[in-house]
Design a protein around this motif. Sequence first.
Motif: not given
Length: 324
Positions: A241, A243, A262, A264, A269, A274-276, A281-282
Amino acid sequence: MREYAFELSLCAALEADSDGVLARQLGSTGRIVDVVEVRPGPAFDARVELSPDAIPAAAVESDVGVGRARYWKEAIEGHPERARDVVDAAVAAGFFVEERHDGRRYVRRTARYPDWIGGLRAFENKPDLERAGDLRLQLRKDRSLALFDEVVLVTGSYVTGAHVNRLPDPVGVWRFDAEDGDVTVVREADPLPTDAPGFAIRGRTPGRVDIEPVDADAKARRRRRIAERAYGKGWRPDALPACERAAARGPAFQPQDALPYCRWKARIVDPARECGSSCAGYEPGDPPPADADAVRAARSPWDPDPAGAGGRQAGLDRFASDPE
Ligand code: SF4
């Protein structure tokens, strides 16, 4: 545990115990197999030396030989565009090498295709058996076609006798602890008749099952295609990710890996789901530094840069814009 993290943890545990190669999410005769393990056959080392990539099935099945160069358009059956794609991919993989004859592009094999597939094992992951979906139908398809030498259901749930009795007999059942990487074999898988003809179940409605006979030669071709895709693909995600809170890490029992972790959420993940920007929490940033190929090379026999594959790209570049 979520299915994605469960599956990555299982792959890490299987890889640590395997002398072959593993891949995730491979298409196979109407369904996606969660995890495939290719066990080494007698010439596995020759396959490792040949190429780190998947070799196109049509190139393997062509009559292009080591000592027999063929004009590229006649080397692969079908439309010239398909032939070009296959030839280019085979050259890029180091399986074909190019030559010029009378100003035309010819190809021949760099080596005989090795007998490298010792067996295929399929794993169907169901972290929670209470949410097993169409599991029984999938496993019946596997038993009916018998494309894999063994099929294993892997779950994180406590497995009762009733659960086991509902599954087709040859299917093995494992309980897997994704935190510590331990496997408990609840029932051993019985070998399936991969050398015999099988039946692909195409659909099922009340009172009717649509099947397609698949002869032994066709099964052998499908097995080789699966093995090749598994060899080229592996199981680690291509990208982590983008991030600030992402890290490259493995499961608790093997933290030195390059999986999407992750900080966070304090867990592995699934970046695609889940990401973006929809994640609370991104924090936009660069993906964490990671080299999945280096980890794969260190943990398995796969070699990203074998000596036998040298010089293949030069040939591809030379002919890339030349149709003849
Ligand atoms: S986008 Fe969300 S889930 Fe993904 S790494 Fe960042 S904080 Fe974790």
